[in-house]
Design a protein around this motif. Structure first.
Motif, PDB file in Angstrom:
ATOM      1  N   ALA A 193       0.820  -1.213   0.000  1.00  0.00           N
ATOM      2  CA  ALA A 193       0.000   0.000   0.000  1.00  0.00           C
ATOM      3  C   ALA A 193       0.853   1.262   0.000  1.00  0.00           C
ATOM      4  O   ALA A 193       0.493   2.271  -0.607  1.00  0.00           O
ATOM      5  N   GLU A 194       2.014   1.203   0.681  1.00  0.00           N
ATOM      6  CA  GLU A 194       2.876   2.379   0.755  1.00  0.00           C
ATOM      7  C   GLU A 194       3.402   2.752  -0.631  1.00  0.00           C
ATOM      8  O   GLU A 194       4.092   1.980  -1.265  1.00  0.00           O
ATOM      9  N   HIS A 200       1.878   6.669  -6.311  1.00  0.00           N
ATOM     10  CA  HIS A 200       2.848   7.313  -7.199  1.00  0.00           C
ATOM     11  C   HIS A 200       3.071   6.519  -8.493  1.00  0.00           C
ATOM     12  O   HIS A 200       3.730   7.007  -9.409  1.00  0.00           O
ATOM     13  N   PHE A 201       2.527   5.317  -8.550  1.00  0.00           N
ATOM     14  CA  PHE A 201       2.896   4.402  -9.640  1.00  0.00           C
ATOM     15  C   PHE A 201       2.317   4.815 -10.990  1.00  0.00           C
ATOM     16  O   PHE A 201       3.041   4.914 -11.983  1.00  0.00           O
ATOM     17  N   MET A 202       1.007   5.045 -11.054  1.00  0.00           N
ATOM     18  CA  MET A 202       0.399   5.383 -12.340  1.00  0.00           C
ATOM     19  C   MET A 202       0.902   6.723 -12.891  1.00  0.00           C
ATOM     20  O   MET A 202       1.186   6.818 -14.094  1.00  0.00           O
ATOM     21  N   THR A 214       7.772   1.111  -5.998  1.00  0.00           N
ATOM     22  CA  THR A 214       7.251   2.120  -5.073  1.00  0.00           C
ATOM     23  C   THR A 214       7.598   1.802  -3.623  1.00  0.00           C
ATOM     24  O   THR A 214       7.782   2.698  -2.811  1.00  0.00           O
ATOM     25  N   CYS A 215       7.673   0.521  -3.273  1.00  0.00           N
ATOM     26  CA  CYS A 215       8.139   0.117  -1.946  1.00  0.00           C
ATOM     27  C   CYS A 215       8.651  -1.308  -2.041  1.00  0.00           C
ATOM     28  O   CYS A 215       7.897  -2.223  -2.378  1.00  0.00           O
ATOM     29  N   SER A 255       8.931  11.629  -3.764  1.00  0.00           N
ATOM     30  CA  SER A 255       8.537  10.408  -3.041  1.00  0.00           C
ATOM     31  C   SER A 255       9.658   9.388  -2.986  1.00  0.00           C
ATOM     32  O   SER A 255       9.670   8.520  -2.107  1.00  0.00           O
ATOM     33  N   LEU A 256      10.646   9.483  -3.875  1.00  0.00           N
ATOM     34  CA  LEU A 256      11.734   8.498  -3.925  1.00  0.00           C
ATOM     35  C   LEU A 256      12.521   8.460  -2.631  1.00  0.00           C
ATOM     36  O   LEU A 256      12.895   7.380  -2.148  1.00  0.00           O
TER      37      LEU A 256
END
Length: 271
Positions: free
Chosen positions: A169-170, A174-176, A213-214, A267-268
């Protein structure tokens, strides 16, 4: 701070390679009998699965490591963490790509990494379906079987493929947006279900980079040791609680790292 003293990294490196090969062959035998394996779902996620094979292989690897290096620490996906104050900490994923393993896809591997003073120092990633052992580390170079690894010399994302992934979930929000920017820039992506293999593929120059993303540490510590020896770049993945809880993850060849990092945005490396 640990007192500086000589470490037998050579023996640890040889052991990591040996155990990765042995565990991968054990895993391959179980893979061919996967319909008979007991499977559980973890954390309420349909794709977050663990099988009897994962547990059997981690118990085997851990026992062999602790037999020869009982003073070392250990972090395993299935059996947890111990002795995290040790200079040397093994970080293990007995089967990275369990969902692929259970569904008859060949994208899984055994990943054995070693942190020394908090830095990835040794890695062995064994892919028995393709008869490949990615191995190397500090002072040992980086190899797939007997061939040296080197990251791509590409200077633009349009020159190849980027590995991508999102699961926990974390960070998935940001992925799309990231994929949209990647496609707008003329790039193309691949997701094969194994973070360890995709990191090894970056070290081998097969992928330009890999963004998740995580990611969890057991999926990438081995690959990070290979990446450091093959000329790649990575974000500060192990910052904060990265070892136990994971973080956003980016590895890439130098020519495209900044291009990808800019697409990901703050976010990185956000805490």
């Amino acid at each position: 701070m640990h007192a500086t003293q000589p470490l037998d990294l050579s023996s640890r490196y040889q052991l990591a390679c040996q155990l990765a090969r042995e565990a991968a062959q054990r895993g391959l035998r179980l893979y061919r009998q996967r319909d008979q394996l007991a499977v559980e779902h973890k954390g309420g996620f349909s794709q977050d699965v663990v099988s009897a094979a994962d547990r059997e292989l981690e118990v085997f690897i851990k026992a062999e490591l602790m037999k020869l290096f009982p003073e070392d620490g250990f972090v395993g996906e299935e059996t947890g963490a111990q002795r995290l104050d040790a200079r040397c900490i093994w970080v293990i994923d007995p089967i990275d790509g369990t969902a692929c393993f259970l569904h008859g896809l060949h994208n899984w591997c055994v990943s054995i990494g070693l942190l020394v003073d908090g830095v990835p120092a040794i890695g062995a990633v064994a892919d028995p379906n393709h008869d490949e052992l990615f191995h190397g580390g500090r002072g040992f170079g980086a190899w797939v079987n007997e061939q040296p690894l080197r990251v791509s010399e590409a200077q633009d994302l349009r020159a190849g493929l980027l590995g991508v992934g999102t699961f926990y979930a974390e960070g998935k929000q940001h992925f799309m947006p990231f994929l949209g920017k990647l496609l707008d820039a003329g790039g193309m992506f691949l997701r094969n279900g194994s973070g360890a293999l995709m990191t090894a593929y970056v070290a081998a120059g097969r992928l330009l980079g890999y963004y998740e993303t995580c990611l969890k540490s057991w999926d990438c510590v081995a690959g990070l040791a290979l990446l450091a020896e093959s000329g790649g770049r990575c974000n500060n993945f192990l910052r904060g609680e990265g070892l136990l809880k994971g973080n956003p993850y980016l590895v890439a060849c130098p020519g495209v790292y900044e291009q990808v990092a800019e697409m990901i945005g703050p976010s990185l490396d956000a805490d």
